[in-house]
Design an enzyme around this catalytic site. Structure first.
Site, PDB file in Angstrom:
ATOM      1  N   HIS A  28      -1.902  -5.697   1.031  1.00  0.00           N
ATOM      2  CA  HIS A  28      -3.179  -6.315   0.676  1.00  0.00           C
ATOM      3  C   HIS A  28      -2.924  -7.737   0.206  1.00  0.00           C
ATOM      4  CE1 HIS A  28      -7.004  -7.046  -1.452  1.00  0.00           C
ATOM      5  NE2 HIS A  28      -6.237  -7.594  -2.393  1.00  0.00           N
ATOM      6  N   LYS A  40       0.833  -1.206   0.000  1.00  0.00           N
ATOM      7  CA  LYS A  40       0.000   0.000   0.000  1.00  0.00           C
ATOM      8  C   LYS A  40       0.874   1.264   0.000  1.00  0.00           C
ATOM      9  CE  LYS A  40      -4.028  -2.262   1.993  1.00  0.00           C
ATOM     10  NZ  LYS A  40      -5.137  -2.189   2.959  1.00  0.00           N
ATOM     11  N   ASN A  84      -2.302  -0.532   6.747  1.00  0.00           N
ATOM     12  CA  ASN A  84      -1.878  -1.858   7.218  1.00  0.00           C
ATOM     13  C   ASN A  84      -0.937  -2.560   6.232  1.00  0.00           C
ATOM     14  OD1 ASN A  84      -3.817  -2.385   5.331  1.00  0.00           O
ATOM     15  ND2 ASN A  84      -5.083  -3.706   6.614  1.00  0.00           N
TER      16      ASN A  84
HETATM   17  P1  ADP Z   1      -8.161  -7.569   4.627  1.00  0.00           P
HETATM   18  O1  ADP Z   1      -7.338  -6.514   3.922  1.00  0.00           O
HETATM   19  O2  ADP Z   1      -7.465  -8.135   5.833  1.00  0.00           O
HETATM   20  O3  ADP Z   1      -8.672  -8.644   3.685  1.00  0.00           O
HETATM   21  P2  ADP Z   1     -10.873  -6.467   4.583  1.00  0.00           P
HETATM   22  O4  ADP Z   1     -11.024  -7.123   3.248  1.00  0.00           O
HETATM   23  O5  ADP Z   1     -11.911  -6.718   5.622  1.00  0.00           O
HETATM   24  O6  ADP Z   1      -9.455  -6.832   5.243  1.00  0.00           O
HETATM   25  O7  ADP Z   1     -10.787  -4.887   4.374  1.00  0.00           O
HETATM   26  C1  ADP Z   1     -10.066  -4.317   3.316  1.00  0.00           C
HETATM   27  C2  ADP Z   1      -9.242  -3.161   3.833  1.00  0.00           C
HETATM   28  O8  ADP Z   1     -10.129  -2.144   4.321  1.00  0.00           O
HETATM   29  C3  ADP Z   1      -8.347  -3.492   5.028  1.00  0.00           C
HETATM   30  O9  ADP Z   1      -7.090  -4.013   4.632  1.00  0.00           O
HETATM   31  C4  ADP Z   1      -8.196  -2.146   5.670  1.00  0.00           C
HETATM   32  O10 ADP Z   1      -7.230  -1.384   4.972  1.00  0.00           O
HETATM   33  C5  ADP Z   1      -9.563  -1.508   5.457  1.00  0.00           C
HETATM   34  N1  ADP Z   1     -10.457  -1.719   6.594  1.00  0.00           N
HETATM   35  C6  ADP Z   1     -11.207  -2.817   6.845  1.00  0.00           C
HETATM   36  N2  ADP Z   1     -11.930  -2.677   7.979  1.00  0.00           N
HETATM   37  C7  ADP Z   1     -11.640  -1.441   8.446  1.00  0.00           C
HETATM   38  C8  ADP Z   1     -12.077  -0.676   9.574  1.00  0.00           C
HETATM   39  N3  ADP Z   1     -12.962  -1.156  10.453  1.00  0.00           N
HETATM   40  N4  ADP Z   1     -11.536   0.561   9.724  1.00  0.00           N
HETATM   41  C9  ADP Z   1     -10.653   1.061   8.846  1.00  0.00           C
HETATM   42  N5  ADP Z   1     -10.204   0.400   7.751  1.00  0.00           N
HETATM   43  C10 ADP Z   1     -10.688  -0.838   7.554  1.00  0.00           C
HETATM   44 MG    MG Z   2     -10.014  -8.432   2.143  1.00  0.00          MG
END
Ligand code: ADP
Ligand code: MG
Length: 177
Positions: free
Chosen positions: A129, A14, A126
């Site tokens: 991805h 990211k 974070n």
């Molecule tokens: P992942 O990336 O672990 O698969 P998700 O698909 O649930 O997680 O979400 C996509 C992205 O959206 C996350 O990597 C994060 O950057 C953001 N995100 C998800 N949930 C939240 C939240 N509650 N608050 C802020 N950002 C979030």
């Molecule tokens: Mg996801």
């Protein structure tokens, strides 16, 4: 070898992590963990691509933060871990979504924004991805890479599957009187 699954996944570094120069940490980790980078590009995603890529999240209250986290230069990759379920293997290396809860052994714990800004960091910062599923991986790959590149990756995983099955069969033949 137990239950080999032949797939690839889409990994993104990211924008905040690219800006902090942490892409090198990700590349080292990929290599050390035995992933192969099948395709890689670095650049900016246009707003329409971001919305398509994160289609499941556009109506969520955190979408502006999520959009921010991939605005600016990102590194996009199609990665493959031979004889492993790559989607699952990469998610293990990434760690949990919230970097504040991610162990330091995972990329999100190691180089997520939490490490730099503590509790002031955005959760969307974070680091990386990874696709949620094989279906998502193919969709995301088709958004980010030209068709010829995705076709080559599809052909590659099929070849790996065929190779594995041929090897297993010939090993079994040797054991059969
Ligand atoms: P992942 O990336 O672990 O698969 P998700 O698909 O649930 O997680 O979400 C996509 C992205 O959206 C996350 O990597 C994060 O950057 C953001 N995100 C998800 N949930 C939240 C939240 N509650 N608050 C802020 N950002 C979030
Ligand atoms: Mg996801």
């Amino acid at each position: 070898m137990t239950n080999p699954v032949f797939n690839y996944t889409v990994a993104l570094i990211k924008a905040p992590s690219v800006a902090r120069g942490d892409d090198e940490v990700v590349f080292n980790r990929l290599m050390n963990e035995g992933f192969v980078i099948a395709a890689i590009t670095r650049g900016k995603l246009c707003p329409a691509t971001i919305r398509a890529f994160y289609g499941a999240h556009v109506d969520k209250p955190y979408f502006p933060d999520l959009e921010w986290s991939v605005t600016g230069d990102v590194v996009a990759m199609i990665i493959h871990k031979p004889f492993q379920d790559t989607v699952k293997a990469w998610r293990e290396v990434m760690g949990p979504t919230n970097p504040a809860n991610a162990p330091k052994t995972t990329l999100r714990g190691l180089i997520g924004g939490f490490r730099y800004r503590g509790k002031d960091a955005k959760m969307a910062d974070n680091a990386v991805h990874g696709s949620d599923s094989w279906t998502a991986a193919r969709y995301e790959a088709s958004l980010l890479f030209p068709k010829e590149v995705v076709d080559r990756c599809d052909a590659w995983v099929l070849t790996m599957a065929q190779l594995s099955s041929d090897l297993n069969n010939s090993a079994l033949n040797m054991l059969t009187p």
